[in-house]
Write a protein that holds these residues in place. Structure first.
Motif, PDB file in Angstrom:
ATOM      1  N   GLN A   1       0.828  -1.208   0.000  1.00  0.00           N
ATOM      2  CA  GLN A   1       0.000   0.000   0.000  1.00  0.00           C
ATOM      3  C   GLN A   1       0.867   1.265   0.000  1.00  0.00           C
ATOM      4  N   VAL A   2       1.977   1.228   0.727  1.00  0.00           N
ATOM      5  CA  VAL A   2       2.904   2.365   0.742  1.00  0.00           C
ATOM      6  C   VAL A   2       3.478   2.591  -0.649  1.00  0.00           C
ATOM      7  N   VAL A   3       3.906   1.528  -1.304  1.00  0.00           N
ATOM      8  CA  VAL A   3       4.462   1.633  -2.654  1.00  0.00           C
ATOM      9  C   VAL A   3       3.407   2.172  -3.616  1.00  0.00           C
ATOM     10  N   LEU A   4       2.190   1.676  -3.507  1.00  0.00           N
ATOM     11  CA  LEU A   4       1.105   2.128  -4.384  1.00  0.00           C
ATOM     12  C   LEU A   4       0.816   3.614  -4.182  1.00  0.00           C
ATOM     13  N   ARG A   5       0.737   4.047  -2.951  1.00  0.00           N
ATOM     14  CA  ARG A   5       0.459   5.470  -2.677  1.00  0.00           C
ATOM     15  C   ARG A   5       1.581   6.366  -3.193  1.00  0.00           C
ATOM     16  N   ARG A   6       2.814   5.942  -3.016  1.00  0.00           N
ATOM     17  CA  ARG A   6       3.948   6.732  -3.531  1.00  0.00           C
ATOM     18  C   ARG A   6       3.889   6.822  -5.045  1.00  0.00           C
ATOM     19  N   ALA A   7       3.568   5.713  -5.697  1.00  0.00           N
ATOM     20  CA  ALA A   7       3.475   5.706  -7.164  1.00  0.00           C
ATOM     21  C   ALA A   7       2.335   6.618  -7.624  1.00  0.00           C
ATOM     22  N   GLU A   8       1.213   6.609  -6.915  1.00  0.00           N
ATOM     23  CA  GLU A   8       0.079   7.458  -7.282  1.00  0.00           C
ATOM     24  C   GLU A   8       0.434   8.932  -7.116  1.00  0.00           C
ATOM     25  N   ARG A   9       1.198   9.268  -6.075  1.00  0.00           N
ATOM     26  CA  ARG A   9       1.602  10.665  -5.864  1.00  0.00           C
ATOM     27  C   ARG A   9       2.558  11.142  -6.967  1.00  0.00           C
ATOM     28  N   ARG A  10       3.426  10.251  -7.424  1.00  0.00           N
ATOM     29  CA  ARG A  10       4.365  10.610  -8.505  1.00  0.00           C
ATOM     30  C   ARG A  10       3.652  10.719  -9.836  1.00  0.00           C
ATOM     31  N   GLY A  11       2.635   9.902  -9.995  1.00  0.00           N
ATOM     32  CA  GLY A  11       2.052   9.703 -11.285  1.00  0.00           C
ATOM     33  C   GLY A  11       1.067  10.585 -11.831  1.00  0.00           C
TER      34      GLY A  11
END
Length: 161
Positions: free
Chosen positions: A151-161
């Motif tokens: 979930q942490v990885v997903l949220r970071r990717a969404e913020r970058r994306g």
């Protein structure tokens, strides 16, 4: 279905095929581990030490074996679904259902491993408090690795994306 990647140029059928192949690779690892653990658990009841276990540990063993059986069946279910549905043009639906089976199977596998560990530690250690503590720590590790970190990885990717 998750995994919408705009940089891929693939049809819905190609996407379903790709996702299905990725899922098969993932589930092969889980199936093998679950089957080996389940096979080992089945043999425990036939050891001389089993008859000396306290009632709680016998019930814990039964719960562990049942969890192992259900985890194994759940992780193998996508293969059965595929076998029955192949050629019917429902691969996108198959991918969705198989994803749910795999997620459920992983949760059941984590519970099986956790209860097996508790049984082992209660038998190996004289201090049952330590058995519960160590088992709880392992369960938290599963939650961290399998739930929280993705979930942490997903949220970071969404913020970058």
């Amino acid at each position: 279905m998750p995994d919408s990647q705009p940089d891929r140029d693939e049809t819905p059928s190609e996407r379903a095929d790709r996702l299905w192949n990725e899922m098969l690779q993932e589930v092969r690892v889980c199936q093998t581990g679950a089957q080996i653990l389940f096979g080992f658990l089945l043999s425990v009841v036939f050891t001389p030490r089993f008859t000396t276990l306290p009632d709680f540990d016998r019930r814990l063993y039964v719960a562990t074996v049942v969890l192992g059986a259900v985890a194994t069946a759940t992780l193998i279910a996508p293969v059965a679904f595929h076998r029955f549905l192949i050629g019917h043009g429902v691969k996108p639906e198959l991918v969705r259902v198989a994803g749910r089976f795999i997620t459920t199977g992983l949760a059941l596998l984590a519970l099986t491993i956790t209860t097996a560990l508790l049984l082992l530690l209660r038998t190996a250690l004289d201090a049952t408090g330590w058995a519960w503590f160590l088992t709880g720590a392992v369960l938290l590790w599963f939650a961290l690795c399998w739930l929280l970190l993705p979930q942490v990885v997903l949220r970071r990717a969404e913020r970058r994306g």
